[in-house]
Design an enzyme around this catalytic site. Structure first.
Site, PDB file in Angstrom:
ATOM      1  N   VAL A 185      41.913  39.267  53.401  1.00  0.00           N
ATOM      2  CA  VAL A 185      42.541  40.047  54.462  1.00  0.00           C
ATOM      3  C   VAL A 185      41.475  40.528  55.448  1.00  0.00           C
ATOM      4  O   VAL A 185      40.478  41.130  55.046  1.00  0.00           O
ATOM      5  CB  VAL A 185      43.290  41.252  53.848  1.00  0.00           C
ATOM      6  N   ASP A 226      54.802  43.123  41.555  1.00  0.00           N
ATOM      7  CA  ASP A 226      53.376  43.286  41.259  1.00  0.00           C
ATOM      8  C   ASP A 226      52.837  44.613  41.817  1.00  0.00           C
ATOM      9  O   ASP A 226      51.922  44.625  42.642  1.00  0.00           O
ATOM     10  CB  ASP A 226      52.627  42.094  41.895  1.00  0.00           C
ATOM     11  N   ALA A 258      39.725  40.535  49.191  1.00  0.00           N
ATOM     12  CA  ALA A 258      39.781  39.102  48.893  1.00  0.00           C
ATOM     13  C   ALA A 258      40.454  38.937  47.543  1.00  0.00           C
ATOM     14  O   ALA A 258      40.146  39.667  46.603  1.00  0.00           O
ATOM     15  CB  ALA A 258      38.389  38.512  48.858  1.00  0.00           C
TER      16      ALA A 258
HETATM   17  N1  LIG Z   1      49.210  45.967  56.270  1.00  0.00           N
HETATM   18  C1  LIG Z   1      48.064  46.365  55.721  1.00  0.00           C
HETATM   19  N2  LIG Z   1      47.401  47.422  56.219  1.00  0.00           N
HETATM   20  C2  LIG Z   1      46.224  47.829  55.680  1.00  0.00           C
HETATM   21  N3  LIG Z   1      45.632  47.231  54.643  1.00  0.00           N
HETATM   22  C3  LIG Z   1      46.263  46.170  54.097  1.00  0.00           C
HETATM   23  C4  LIG Z   1      47.504  45.686  54.603  1.00  0.00           C
HETATM   24  N4  LIG Z   1      47.885  44.622  53.874  1.00  0.00           N
HETATM   25  C5  LIG Z   1      46.930  44.450  52.944  1.00  0.00           C
HETATM   26  N5  LIG Z   1      45.968  45.379  53.055  1.00  0.00           N
HETATM   27  C6  LIG Z   1      44.786  45.522  52.209  1.00  0.00           C
HETATM   28  O1  LIG Z   1      44.431  44.282  51.689  1.00  0.00           O
HETATM   29  C7  LIG Z   1      44.523  44.289  50.274  1.00  0.00           C
HETATM   30  C8  LIG Z   1      45.016  42.950  49.787  1.00  0.00           C
HETATM   31  O2  LIG Z   1      46.273  42.678  50.363  1.00  0.00           O
HETATM   32  P1  LIG Z   1      47.376  41.847  49.584  1.00  0.00           P
HETATM   33  O3  LIG Z   1      47.604  42.488  48.269  1.00  0.00           O
HETATM   34  O4  LIG Z   1      48.533  41.658  50.475  1.00  0.00           O
HETATM   35  O5  LIG Z   1      46.584  40.493  49.399  1.00  0.00           O
HETATM   36  P2  LIG Z   1      46.727  39.433  48.246  1.00  0.00           P
HETATM   37  O6  LIG Z   1      45.899  38.294  48.676  1.00  0.00           O
HETATM   38  O7  LIG Z   1      48.149  39.154  47.976  1.00  0.00           O
HETATM   39  O8  LIG Z   1      46.060  40.198  47.029  1.00  0.00           O
HETATM   40  P3  LIG Z   1      46.577  40.313  45.522  1.00  0.00           P
HETATM   41  O9  LIG Z   1      47.216  39.026  45.180  1.00  0.00           O
HETATM   42  O10 LIG Z   1      45.325  40.621  44.737  1.00  0.00           O
HETATM   43  O11 LIG Z   1      47.513  41.507  45.473  1.00  0.00           O
HETATM   44  C9  LIG Z   1      45.442  45.454  49.949  1.00  0.00           C
HETATM   45  O12 LIG Z   1      45.173  45.976  48.688  1.00  0.00           O
HETATM   46  C10 LIG Z   1      45.113  46.421  51.035  1.00  0.00           C
HETATM   47  O13 LIG Z   1      43.942  47.152  50.721  1.00  0.00           O
END
Ligand SMILES: Nc1ncnc2c1ncn2[C@@H]1O[C@H](COP(=O)(O)OP(=O)(O)OP(=O)(O)O)[C@@H](O)[C@H]1O
Length: 741
Positions: A318, A468, A312
Site C-alpha cells: 500500500v 479477516d 506490505a
Molecule cells: N484507506 C486506507 N487509509 C489508510 N491506511 C490504509 C488504508 N487502506 C489500507 N491502509 C493501511 O495499509 C495496511 C494494509 O492494507 P490492507 O490490509 O488493505 O492490505 P492487504 O494487502 O490486504 O494486507 P493483509 O492481507 O495483510 O491484510 C492497513 O493495515 C493500513 O495500515
C-alpha cells in the site's frame, strides 16, 4: 430469557456457534469477476484498450497521446452518466460527450465541462500538464482521469524520488526490506522448477511430521513435551519455508493459522506470525505495475506518490498518494505475476490435496481435503481481484451507512483496476496500539465494545461480514470511530441460513445435543454417519462444560473455540472455512477487548443481540405452534391406526425367534477393532523382521564388495520400514478412536 450470566453466556456462545456453522448457504462473496458487469468508468475501458496496444510496460511505447479528463462529483456516478469529452493535445477541440451534451467553453476559450455538481471543471491541456503538474485548485471538485497516448520526452525522463508533503509520517513498516532475494519475486517463473520446489517442500514436511508423530523416533523414550518441542521446531521450519515459497504459500499459511481444527497448535501459532512479516517489492516495480494497469505513468496519474509503501502484505503493498484534486488516497498495488504463480502452485496443491484425501493417516475419509483446497483456491483468486474488493468495500459501507462510528474508505473507481485499488486515505491508530490509544485519551471500553458490536451487526443483522478482522485491519479515528481496512475476504450469510442458525442457537440454548446435531446436519456442517453416538456424546459434553460457565470463571470465547475444534478432531464435522473465520474473528476481538479494557465483558455487549434473536424465535414459535399441534395430532392419529399392526409384527418376530427360524447376528465392534489392531501389529512385526534381515544381508554384501546387490537390499529394507511406519500410524489411529468412544 437470559436470567443468569451463565445462561446468557451460553446463549451468546450459542450465537457464535450458530452463526458460524454453515456450509452450503454461507459463501465467500464474489460479486462478479467478469468485467462485463463492472461499473468501471468508460475512461478505464479506454485505458485498457490502450494497454492492449502497448502490451509492454515500457513508457516509450506511448506513440500518440492526448489527455482525456473525466470529471465527476462521485466516481460511481461518472461511470453511469456516460463518457468524457475528448480533447486533442492543444486542448481546444471539444467533442460531444457520450451523453450527447456539448462541452462548454470557459472565458479563456478552453473547454469547460460542468461537473454533476454544477461547478465548472477546468481542463488542462496535455502540454501544460506535462510542463507543470496541475495543482489541486486547477481541478478542485472531483476526481480526474488522465490517459496518455503519445510519446513525449517528458514521459520517458527518469522520475526523481519525491517526498510528498501532505502526509503525516507513517508508522515503521514491519516488513522485510525487499523481495529481491526470493525466487518467486521473479515474474518469469519456470513452471517445472517451481513444481519441483513445491513438491520438495510437501514431501519434506510429510517426512518431518511422520517423525514428529512416531513414538519410536524419540531416543530415550517418547514424552509429550519432547513431541511438542519437535513440533515447534518443525513449525518454525515450516514458517521459513512458507516465506521462501512466496505469496501463495504465505496466504495459505495465514489461512491455515485459523484452522486449529485441522493442524497442531504449534503450527497454527507459528503460522499466525506470518501476518506481519512479509517482504515488500521495490517502488520501481510498483510504479511500473500501476502504469501497466492504469495505462499512464504514476507521475501523470497522481499529483504526488509516496514511493515508500506504508504496508506490505503477501499479495500486495500500500502506497500513499495525492490526486490532482488534492484528495489523499492510498493505492494498493498487487505483486506482479501473482495470477501465474497461483496457477502453477494451485495445480500442484490440488494433487497434494488428492493425495491427502486418499491417505488414511491424514484423516482422508473424515477430512474433506479436496473441499478445503477448493475453498482456499477460491479465496486466493478472489483476493487478487481488487475490483471485487472495491465492490465489497462499497457494500460494507452501505451496510454501515446509518452507524456513524464505523468508517469504511471510499473507493476511487477511476483509479482502480483488477490489480490496483485506490481508496480514500483514512489514517487511524491500530486497535492494538494500546500506548497511542492511552496517549490520546480515547475511551478504551467504548472502543472494545464498538469492535464487538460492529461484528455482531455483521453476523446477526446484515449477514455480510469481514472475514479477516485482525488488528492490522482495524483502526481508531480521532473521533473514536472504528475504521475498517481490507475487504478482500468477506463472508455472507444468506437469510434462510440464518433461520437454520437460529434453530441451532436455540438448541444450544436448551443444551439439547440431539437438536444441535440435527441443526448441524441441516446446515451440512456435520455429516450423518451410521453411528452418531460418539458425536452426540462430544456435543453433549461441549454443551455441559464449555457453555456452562459464567465469564468470571474465565471461560473465554477462544477457549470455547478451542473446545469446538477439539471435538471436531476425528469426528465427521466439516467446518467450512467461514465458520473458523468467525470463531477466530470473535477470539481476536475478544483478545483486543480484554487488552483494551480489563472490565471488558463480551456477554454485556452481546446480550441485547441474543435477546433480540430469542424474541424473534419466540415470535416465530407462536405462529408455528398451531402448525406443530396439527402435525402432532396427525402423527398421533396415524400411530393409533398403525399400532395394532405393529404389535402383531413384533409378536411374529418373537415367534420366529423362538422357533429358530430367525437368527440374530451380533457384531461386537470392540472385538473387531481389537482383532484388526492385532493383525496390524502382527504385520508390523513381520515388516521389522524382513527389514532387519534385509539390512543384515545388505551389510554382509557390502563387506563382500557386492555394492549393487547391497543397495538393492537396502532399498527393499527401506520399503519395509515405510510399511512399518504406516502400520504404527494405523495402530495409533485405532487407539485414538478407541479413546473417543
Ligand atoms: N484507506 C486506507 N487509509 C489508510 N491506511 C490504509 C488504508 N487502506 C489500507 N491502509 C493501511 O495499509 C495496511 C494494509 O492494507 P490492507 O490490509 O488493505 O492490505 P492487504 O494487502 O490486504 O494486507 P493483509 O492481507 O495483510 O491484510 C492497513 O493495515 C493500513 O495500515
Amino acid at each position: 430469557m437470559c436470567k443468569t450470566s451463565g445462561s446468557c453466556f451460553s446463549g451468546m456462545a450459542a450465537i457464535l456457534a450458530s452463526n458460524s456453522c454453515y456450509c452450503r448457504d454461507v459463501q465467500l462473496v464474489n460479486q462478479g469477476r467478469t468485467t462485463d458487469n463492472l461499473s468501471f468508468s468508460r475512461s478505464i475501458s479506454i485505458q485498457k484498450l490502450d494497454r492492449h496496444e502497448c502490451a509492454s510496460p515500457k513508457i516509450d511505447k506511448f506513440r500518440r497521446f492526448h489527455v482525456e479528463m473525466q470529471q465527476t462529483e462521485s466516481p460511481l456516478k461518472s461511470n453511469t452518466n456516460g463518457r468524457p469529452a475528448k480533447f486533442d493535445t492543444n486542448g481546444q477541440q471539444a467533442k460531444l460527450g457520450a451523453n450527447g451534451k456539448p462541452v462548454n467553453f470557459g472565458p479563456n476559450g478552453k473547454p469547460v465541462k460542468l461537473g454533476s455538481n454544477g461547478k465548472p471543471i477546468t481542463m488542462v491541456s496535455t502540454t501544460d500538464l506535462l510542463k507543470t503538474k496541475p495543482s489541486s485548485n486547477q481541478i478542485a471538485n472531483g476526481s480526474t482521469q488522465i490517459v496518455v497516448k503519445r510519446e513525449t520526452k517528458a514521459l520517458v525522463k527518469s522520475v526523481k524520488l519525491r517526498e510528498p508533503t501532505g502526509f503525516p509520517p507513517s508508522e515503521d513498516l514491519k516488513v522485510l526490506p525487499s523481495d529481491e532475494s526470493f525466487s518467486w519475486a521473479n515474474e518469469n517463473y519456470n513452471s517445472v522448477q517451481r513444481s519441483i520446489d513445491v513438491w520438495s517442500f510437501v514431501l519434506s514436511l510429510r517426512v518431518r511430521v511422520l517423525f514428529d508423530n512416531a513414538k519410536w523416533a524419540y531416543p530415550g523414550g517418547f514424552t509429550e513435551d519432547k513431541q511438542k518441542n519437535r513440533r515447534r521446531k518443525t513449525a518454525s521450519w515450516l514458517r521459513e519455508q512458507v516465506l521462501q515459497l512466496g505469496p501463495t504459500f504465505i496466504k495459505l499459511g495465514q489461512l491455515s493459522s485459523t484452522r486449529s481444527d485441522l493442524f497442531p497448535r504449534e503450527f497454527v501459532d507459528e503460522l499466525a506470525k506470518l501476518q506481519d512479516r512479509v517482504p515488500a517489492f521495490s517502488p520501481v516495480k510498483a510504479k511500473g505495475f500501476i502504469e501497466k494497469e492504469l495505462g499512464a505513468p504514476v507521475d501523470i496519474i497522481f499529483k504526488e506518490f509516496e514511493e515508500r509503501p506504508i504496508a506490505a502484505a503477501s499479495l500486495g503493498q500500500v502506497h500513499r498518494a495525492i490526486l490532482h484534486n488534492g484528495e489523499k488516497v492510498v493505492v494498493k498495488v498487487q505483486r506482479p505475476g501473482l495470477k501465474k504463480l497461483f496457477d502453477i502452485d494451485l495445480r500442484n496443491l490440488k494433487l497434494v490435496a488428492e493425495y491427502f484425501q486418499r491417505s488414511e493417516s491424514l484423516g482422508g475419509p473424515t477430512r474433506d481435503w479436496i473441499g478445503i483446497y477448493d475453498e482456499c483456491a477460491k479465496i486466493l483468486y478472489q483476493e487478487i481481484d481488487y475490483v471485487n474488493e472495491g465492490k465489497n468495500a462499497d457494500k460494507f459501507r452501505r451496510d454501515f451507512r446509518n452507524i456513524k462510528w464505523v468508517r469504511v474508505p471510499q473507493v476511487f473507481w477511476d483509479y482502480t483496476a483488477t490489480k490496483v485499488l485506490t481508496l480514500e486515505y483514512v489514517p487511524g491508530i491500530k486497535i492494538n496500539n494500546l500506548d497511542l490509544i492511552k496517549e490520546r485519551g480515547y475511551s478504551r471500553s467504548r472502543i472494545s465494545s464498538r469492535a464487538i458490536e460492529a461484528y455482531l451487526i455483521q453476523i446477526l443483522k446484515t449477514g455480510f461480514f469481514h472475514a479477516d478482522p485482525h488488528p492490522g485491519n482495524l483502526a481508531i479515528d480521532s473521533d473514536e470511530s472504528l475504521i475498517y481496512y481490507d475487504f478482500g475476504m468477506m463472508g455472507e450469510i444468506k437469510s434462510f441460513t440464518r433461520e437454520r442458525l437460529m434453530d441451532l442457537f436455540y438448541a444450544i440454548y436448551e443444551k439439547d445435543a440431539k437438536k444441535v446435531m440435527k441443526s448441524l446436519i441441516s446446515l451440512e456442517a456435520l455429516q450423518p454417519t451410521g453411528d452418531m453416538t460418539s458425536v452426540r456424546r462430544s456435543v453433549q459434553f461441549f454443551l455441559d462444560n464449555s457453555l456452562n460457565q459464567s465469564p468470571d470463571q474465565e471461560t473465554t470465547l477462544s477457549a470455547i473455540g478451542e473446545d469446538l475444534f477439539s471435538i471436531a478432531t476425528d469426528q465427521p464435522f466439516r467446518f467450512p472455512s467461514n465458520f473458523t473465520f468467525v470463531i477466530r474473528a470473535f477470539s481476536t476481538l475478544e483478545g483486543i477487548g480484554y487488552s483494551l479494557d480489563p472490565d471488558f465483558s463480551f456477554v454485556k455487549i452481546a446480550a441485547p443481540y441474543a435477546q433480540e434473536l430469542l424474541d424473534l424465535k419466540q415470535q416465530r414459535s407462536g405462529t408455528q405452534l398451531v402448525q406443530e399441534i396439527r402435525k402432532q395430532a396427525d402423527d398421533a392419529r396415524s400411530y393409533t391406526m398403525s399400532m395394532p399392526y405393529r404389535v402383531q409384527r413384533i409378536e411374529e418376530f418373537v415367534k420366529q425367534l423362538e422357533a429358530g427360524d430367525l437368527k440374530l447376528r451380533v457384531r461386537v465392534l470392540e472385538s473387531e477393532r481389537a482383532a484388526k489392531k492385532a493383525t496390524i501389529l502382527q504385520m508390523g512385526t513381520m515388516y521389522t523382521i524382513f527389514g532387519g534381515t534385509l539390512v543384515n544381508i545388505g551389510v554382509t554384501l557390502t563387506t563382500q564388495g557386492n555394492q549393487v546387490m547391497a543397495n538393492g537390499t537396502f532399498v527393499a529394507a527401506g520399503l519395509f520400514l515405510a510399511l512399518l511406519i504406516r502400520s504404527m500410524q494405523r495402530v495409533k489411529k485405532l487407539d485414538k478412536f478407541e479413546k473417543m468412544i
